[in-house]
Design a protein around this motif. Structure first.
Motif, PDB file in Angstrom:
ATOM      1  N   TYR A   1       0.791  -0.811  -0.203  1.00 55.34           N
ATOM      2  CA  TYR A   1       0.201  -0.155   0.195  1.00 55.34           C
ATOM      3  C   TYR A   1       0.981   1.506  -0.245  1.00 55.34           C
ATOM      4  CZ  TYR A   1      -4.393  -2.574   0.952  1.00 55.34           C
ATOM      5  OH  TYR A   1      -4.582  -3.829   1.220  1.00 55.34           O
TER       6      TYR A   1
ATOM      7  N   THR B   1     -10.012  11.687  -7.303  1.00 59.17           N
ATOM      8  CA  THR B   1     -11.123  11.513  -7.370  1.00 59.17           C
ATOM      9  C   THR B   1     -12.814  10.877  -9.109  1.00 59.17           C
ATOM     10  OG1 THR B   1     -12.225  13.063  -7.505  1.00 59.17           O
ATOM     11  CG2 THR B   1     -11.390  11.956  -5.630  1.00 59.17           C
TER      12      THR B   1
ATOM     13  N   THR C   1     -12.471   2.737 -12.994  1.00 59.92           N
ATOM     14  CA  THR C   1     -11.164   1.570 -13.003  1.00 59.92           C
ATOM     15  C   THR C   1     -10.500   1.217 -13.605  1.00 59.92           C
ATOM     16  OG1 THR C   1     -13.834   0.631 -11.540  1.00 59.92           O
ATOM     17  CG2 THR C   1     -11.395  -0.726 -12.111  1.00 59.92           C
TER      18      THR C   1
ATOM     19  N   LEU D   1      -5.309   2.435  -8.565  1.00 53.42           N
ATOM     20  CA  LEU D   1      -6.174   2.967  -7.487  1.00 53.42           C
ATOM     21  C   LEU D   1      -6.204   2.559  -6.622  1.00 53.42           C
ATOM     22  CD1 LEU D   1      -5.849   6.388  -6.889  1.00 53.42           C
ATOM     23  CD2 LEU D   1      -8.178   6.319  -7.917  1.00 53.42           C
ATOM     24  N   SER D   2      -6.399   2.374  -5.350  1.00 57.61           N
ATOM     25  CA  SER D   2      -7.886   2.359  -4.060  1.00 57.61           C
ATOM     26  C   SER D   2      -8.936   2.776  -4.000  1.00 57.61           C
ATOM     27  CB  SER D   2      -6.425   0.842  -3.273  1.00 57.61           C
ATOM     28  OG  SER D   2      -7.438   0.558  -2.204  1.00 57.61           O
ATOM     29  N   HIS D   3      -8.209   4.277  -3.849  1.00 62.25           N
ATOM     30  CA  HIS D   3      -9.491   5.393  -3.050  1.00 62.25           C
ATOM     31  C   HIS D   3      -8.568   6.502  -2.627  1.00 62.25           C
ATOM     32  CE1 HIS D   3     -11.888   6.228   0.037  1.00 62.25           C
ATOM     33  NE2 HIS D   3     -11.407   7.380   0.392  1.00 62.25           N
ATOM     34  N   ALA D   4      -9.138   7.119  -3.282  1.00 64.83           N
ATOM     35  CA  ALA D   4      -8.844   8.705  -3.533  1.00 64.83           C
ATOM     36  C   ALA D   4      -9.652  10.236  -2.944  1.00 64.83           C
ATOM     37  CB  ALA D   4      -8.698   8.878  -5.199  1.00 64.83           C
ATOM     38  N   GLU D   5      -9.120  10.719  -2.687  1.00 60.38           N
ATOM     39  CA  GLU D   5     -10.348  11.944  -2.120  1.00 60.38           C
ATOM     40  C   GLU D   5      -9.701  13.454  -2.203  1.00 60.38           C
ATOM     41  OE1 GLU D   5     -11.685  11.364   1.931  1.00 60.38           O
ATOM     42  OE2 GLU D   5     -11.970   9.424   1.640  1.00 60.38           O
TER      43      GLU D   5
ATOM     44  N   ALA E   1      -4.360  10.255  -2.053  1.00 58.57           N
ATOM     45  CA  ALA E   1      -4.615   8.911  -2.364  1.00 58.57           C
ATOM     46  C   ALA E   1      -4.364   7.177  -1.858  1.00 58.57           C
ATOM     47  CB  ALA E   1      -4.955   8.950  -3.775  1.00 58.57           C
ATOM     48  N   VAL E   2      -4.985   5.975  -1.835  1.00 54.86           N
ATOM     49  CA  VAL E   2      -4.114   5.114  -1.451  1.00 54.86           C
ATOM     50  C   VAL E   2      -3.970   4.361  -2.132  1.00 54.86           C
ATOM     51  CG1 VAL E   2      -4.770   3.228   0.331  1.00 54.86           C
ATOM     52  CG2 VAL E   2      -4.804   5.028   1.093  1.00 54.86           C
TER      53      VAL E   2
ATOM     54  N   ARG F   1      -2.157   0.909  -4.713  1.00 56.42           N
ATOM     55  CA  ARG F   1      -1.509  -0.361  -4.404  1.00 56.42           C
ATOM     56  C   ARG F   1      -0.372  -1.058  -5.877  1.00 56.42           C
ATOM     57  NH1 ARG F   1      -4.592  -4.598  -1.467  1.00 56.42           N
ATOM     58  NH2 ARG F   1      -3.000  -5.348  -1.888  1.00 56.42           N
TER      59      ARG F   1
END
Length: 116
Positions: A61, A73, A77, A90-94, A107-108, A110
């Motif tokens: 991570y 954001t 996918t 991309l696992s998560h973004a804000e 963002a997180v 992988r």
């Protein structure tokens, strides 16, 4: 634009590393600068990680901090970020906002492991 946003952009441009995004996972846009580093955990839940001064680092991570102009954001996918020879998905973004304005993207990621 907020003064804090301009200051942060200068900091990222000066100290960040060169990265590039491929929204379709294949064709990379022109490079820009951002921070990408292993995500560190303060607790001992992830004992398979590497112990550092500030916690354990899990090599799969990564934390991304980048300019507000690159909207993480909005990526579909399958988007891929590359830094040198490393590739990430991309696992998560804000977006991080201050006074109704995006200051930076968080963002997180992988690590993307290509199958041989």
């Amino acid at each position: 634009m907020l003064i804090a946003t301009k200051e942060l952009e200068r900091f990222i441009e000066r100290y960040g590393c060169e990265v590039a995004l491929a929204a379709d996972g294949v064709r990379f846009a022109p490079p820009y600068r951002a921070f990408v580093q292993p995500l560190r955990y303060k607790n001992k839940m992830y004992l398979e990680g590497t112990r550092t001064r500030i916690g354990y680092a899990d090599a799969s991570y990564y934390l991304y901090v980048g300019p507000a102009a690159v909207d993480m954001t909005a990526l579909p996918t399958g988007a891929v970020l590359k830094m040198g020879e490393q590739r990430f998905y991309l696992s998560h973004a804000e977006s991080v906002r201050l006074a109704d304005q995006t200051v930076y993207m968080w963002a997180v990621l992988r690590a993307l492991v290509e199958e041989a």
